[in-house]
Design a protein around this motif. Structure first.
Motif, mmCIF file in Angstrom:
data_model
loop_
_atom_site.group_PDB
_atom_site.id
_atom_site.type_symbol
_atom_site.label_atom_id
_atom_site.label_comp_id
_atom_site.label_asym_id
_atom_site.label_seq_id
_atom_site.Cartn_x
_atom_site.Cartn_y
_atom_site.Cartn_z
ATOM 1 N N ILE A 231 0.866 -1.175 0.000
ATOM 2 C CA ILE A 231 0.000 0.000 0.000
ATOM 3 C C ILE A 231 0.904 1.226 0.000
ATOM 4 O O ILE A 231 1.719 1.398 0.906
ATOM 5 N N SER A 232 0.787 2.050 -1.010
ATOM 6 C CA SER A 232 1.661 3.221 -1.132
ATOM 7 C C SER A 232 0.832 4.486 -1.284
ATOM 8 O O SER A 232 -0.109 4.525 -2.075
ATOM 9 N N GLU A 233 1.196 5.490 -0.487
ATOM 10 C CA GLU A 233 0.596 6.823 -0.629
ATOM 11 C C GLU A 233 1.717 7.771 -1.047
ATOM 12 O O GLU A 233 2.395 8.373 -0.209
ATOM 13 N N PRO A 234 1.958 7.885 -2.354
ATOM 14 C CA PRO A 234 3.146 8.605 -2.847
ATOM 15 C C PRO A 234 3.184 10.076 -2.476
ATOM 16 O O PRO A 234 4.258 10.628 -2.272
ATOM 17 N N LEU A 235 2.027 10.725 -2.388
ATOM 18 C CA LEU A 235 2.028 12.152 -2.061
ATOM 19 C C LEU A 235 2.360 12.389 -0.592
ATOM 20 O O LEU A 235 2.851 13.463 -0.226
ATOM 21 N N ALA A 236 2.130 11.383 0.238
ATOM 22 C CA ALA A 236 2.410 11.518 1.672
ATOM 23 C C ALA A 236 3.760 10.922 2.051
ATOM 24 O O ALA A 236 4.198 11.061 3.198
ATOM 25 N N GLY A 237 4.421 10.244 1.115
ATOM 26 C CA GLY A 237 5.680 9.592 1.444
ATOM 27 C C GLY A 237 5.506 8.479 2.457
ATOM 28 O O GLY A 237 6.335 8.279 3.336
ATOM 29 N N TRP A 238 4.408 7.721 2.321
ATOM 30 C CA TRP A 238 4.064 6.677 3.286
ATOM 31 C C TRP A 238 3.746 5.397 2.552
ATOM 32 O O TRP A 238 3.216 5.410 1.450
ATOM 33 N N ARG A 239 4.085 4.265 3.151
ATOM 34 C CA ARG A 239 3.722 2.978 2.602
ATOM 35 C C ARG A 239 3.539 1.966 3.735
ATOM 36 O O ARG A 239 4.019 2.171 4.859
ATOM 37 N N GLN A 240 2.819 0.882 3.422
ATOM 38 C CA GLN A 240 2.604 -0.195 4.378
ATOM 39 C C GLN A 240 2.641 -1.510 3.605
ATOM 40 O O GLN A 240 2.112 -1.597 2.491
ATOM 41 N N VAL A 241 3.281 -2.525 4.182
ATOM 42 C CA VAL A 241 3.336 -3.847 3.553
ATOM 43 C C VAL A 241 2.708 -4.845 4.504
ATOM 44 O O VAL A 241 3.098 -4.937 5.669
ATOM 45 N N THR A 242 1.726 -5.579 4.003
ATOM 46 C CA THR A 242 1.047 -6.598 4.795
ATOM 47 C C THR A 242 1.374 -7.967 4.224
ATOM 48 O O THR A 242 1.208 -8.199 3.028
ATOM 49 N N VAL A 243 1.851 -8.862 5.073
ATOM 50 C CA VAL A 243 2.195 -10.220 4.653
ATOM 51 C C VAL A 243 1.008 -11.135 4.945
ATOM 52 O O VAL A 243 0.502 -11.172 6.066
ATOM 53 N N THR A 244 0.553 -11.867 3.932
ATOM 54 C CA THR A 244 -0.560 -12.805 4.078
ATOM 55 C C THR A 244 -0.156 -14.156 3.494
ATOM 56 O O THR A 244 0.806 -14.269 2.734
ATOM 57 N N ASP A 245 -0.944 -15.179 3.849
ATOM 58 C CA ASP A 245 -0.671 -16.514 3.304
ATOM 59 C C ASP A 245 -1.081 -16.607 1.843
ATOM 60 O O ASP A 245 -0.460 -17.317 1.060
ATOM 61 N N ARG A 246 -2.138 -15.870 1.473
ATOM 62 C CA ARG A 246 -2.662 -15.935 0.100
ATOM 63 C C ARG A 246 -3.011 -14.527 -0.365
ATOM 64 O O ARG A 246 -2.902 -13.553 0.386
ATOM 65 N N ARG A 247 -3.451 -14.444 -1.616
ATOM 66 C CA ARG A 247 -3.937 -13.158 -2.121
ATOM 67 C C ARG A 247 -5.293 -13.352 -2.803
ATOM 68 O O ARG A 247 -5.490 -13.042 -3.969
ATOM 69 N N THR A 248 -6.233 -13.848 -2.030
ATOM 70 C CA THR A 248 -7.580 -14.063 -2.531
ATOM 71 C C THR A 248 -8.367 -12.756 -2.509
ATOM 72 O O THR A 248 -7.906 -11.722 -2.010
ATOM 73 N N ALA A 249 -9.591 -12.820 -3.042
ATOM 74 C CA ALA A 249 -10.462 -11.648 -3.036
ATOM 75 C C ALA A 249 -10.745 -11.196 -1.602
ATOM 76 O O ALA A 249 -10.808 -9.996 -1.321
ATOM 77 N N LYS A 250 -10.899 -12.146 -0.686
ATOM 78 C CA LYS A 250 -11.176 -11.786 0.701
ATOM 79 C C LYS A 250 -9.969 -11.092 1.336
ATOM 80 O O LYS A 250 -10.138 -10.175 2.149
ATOM 81 N N ASP A 251 -8.763 -11.556 1.006
ATOM 82 C CA ASP A 251 -7.561 -10.892 1.531
ATOM 83 C C ASP A 251 -7.481 -9.456 1.042
ATOM 84 O O ASP A 251 -7.149 -8.538 1.801
ATOM 85 N N PHE A 252 -7.776 -9.260 -0.240
ATOM 86 C CA PHE A 252 -7.732 -7.899 -0.795
ATOM 87 C C PHE A 252 -8.828 -7.040 -0.181
ATOM 88 O O PHE A 252 -8.622 -5.853 0.109
#
Length: 379
Positions: A231-252
């Motif tokens: 997750i990146s907010e380029p105008l704010a100079g902020w980002r977040q990375v979330t580690v999950t087991d999968r990338r299903t629709a529910k995870d998103f």
């Protein structure tokens, strides 16, 4: 009796003494001036021997002898400077025509099902083609460096094959979004995801030591895969990375919920930039939440999709590339360890507020990527 006897005039003594007192003279000139003053055999001069001068000035007796000789033959100015070494003349192995043949060869497909040319292969091919009777790989390397030809490197590009109205429409839409002014009520959020193969060590690696690189056993153990939501907010100079087991629709959907309900609960809209993955759709919210909640979250999202073959337009993908190059190019054996690594990376990058200065404009695209714009139909 010495062959080269130094006899200074009064003016030369004044010149040399002044040079020593100047304070900003090159060390080599200072040493030679001291040699001349101590070797002076004129009336009143010290007239020291070469051995004594060499000991006092901390140079070799050969240096003292050379300074004497240059003074006698060429004067004070020549004695103060080191004699330039004549460079041996070397015949040019590859002339302009041969260099052109080399460049053409390096840009051609490699032979024998090889993936790329090596310097030795190029040198041997030039001899085989009778461009030159002999040439070394080092000579080939120098020419390649000078001409900036790098057959060992490859770059990927991501553009459609030809004109595409769909591509340029979505591209211009995303570009215009990036040039909007920052608005706390409508924060810009870019999202992308990437998988990471989890691999653990079978044997403990040996760390780097003087004269020896770090060493890893070629064996390893696969521990499954993990997914990273960027997750990146380029105008704010902020980002977040979330580690999950999968990338299903529910995870998103959970990532979107967190953005709307926890990260930006007071925002009117979240301006969302994503790619075209099948889970990147408001429908994912209805798979994860009750209809009322799903609708409430969806109403807060303003979707903007990068075009197919245009993932480079997503700033979150650029952030993932930085994360991969700086932290993930190694063996990581568990999701917990992966979370620890990315958390440290995110913390440091957020503290520096690393942002993005997006300069590519719609006007630039219409010039640099004009071949992708369909020709309008004449009425």
């Amino acid at each position: 009796m010495k062959k080269y006897v130094v006899t200074l005039t009064a003016d030369e003594r004044v010149e040399l003494t002044g040079l020593l007192a100047a304070g900003r003279t090159a060390a080599q000139k200072v040493a030679h001036a001291r040699i001349l003053l101590k070797a002076d055999a004129a009336d009143g001069g010290p007239g020291w021997t070469d051995d004594r001068i060499a000991e006092a000035v901390e140079v070799s007796t050969d240096t003292v002898g050379r300074v004497r000789q240059r003074f006698v033959e060429s004067g004070v100015a020549a004695a103060l400077t080191r004699k330039a070494q004549a460079k041996p003349s070397r015949e040019r192995v590859l002339d302009g025509a041969a260099e052109a043949r080399l460049i053409t060869l390096a840009c051609s497909p490699p032979p024998d099902e090889r993936t790329r040319w090596t310097l030795r292969m190029l040198a041997d091919k030039l001899v085989e083609l009778e461009v030159v009777p002999a040439v070394s790989a080092e000579t080939v390397r120098r020419v390649m460096k000078k001409t900036l030809v790098k057959p060992h490197l490859k770059e990927q590009w991501c553009l459609p094959d030809g004109p595409s109205g769909e591509f340029v429409a979505r591209m211009e839409d995303v570009i215009e979004v990036y040039h909007r002014p920052a608005d706390p009520k409508r924060p810009l959020v870019c999202i992308d995801e990437s998988s990471k193969q989890l691999v653990s060590e079978v044997r403990e690696p040996l760390p780097t030591a003087p004269g020896a690189p770090a060493r890893y056993d070629y064996e390893y153990k696969r521990e499954g895969t993990a997914n990273l939501f960027m997750i990146s907010e380029p105008l704010a100079g902020w980002r977040q990375v979330t580690v999950t087991d999968r990338r299903t629709a529910k995870d998103f959907a959970e990532v979107l919920r967190w953005l709307v309900e926890e990260r930006h609960p007071g925002a009117d809209k979240l301006v969302l930039v994503t790619d075209n993955l099948n889970t990147h759709d408001p429908g994912c919210l209805y798979e994860a939440f009750e209809p009322d909640r799903a609708r409430r979250i969806a109403a807060k999202l303003e979707w903007h999709y990068t075009p197919k073959h245009g993932s480079w337009l997503n700033v979150a993908e650029c952030e993932l590339a930085a994360l991969s190059g700086q932290c993930l190019d190694r063996r990581i054996g568990s999701a917990a360890r992966l979370s620890q690594v990315v958390t440290a990376w995110v913390k440091e990058r957020n503290e520096r507020k690393v942002g993005v200065n997006w300069r590519f404009t719609t006007a630039d695209a219409r010039v640099k990527l004009r071949r992708l714009y369909p020709a309008p139909q004449k009425c």
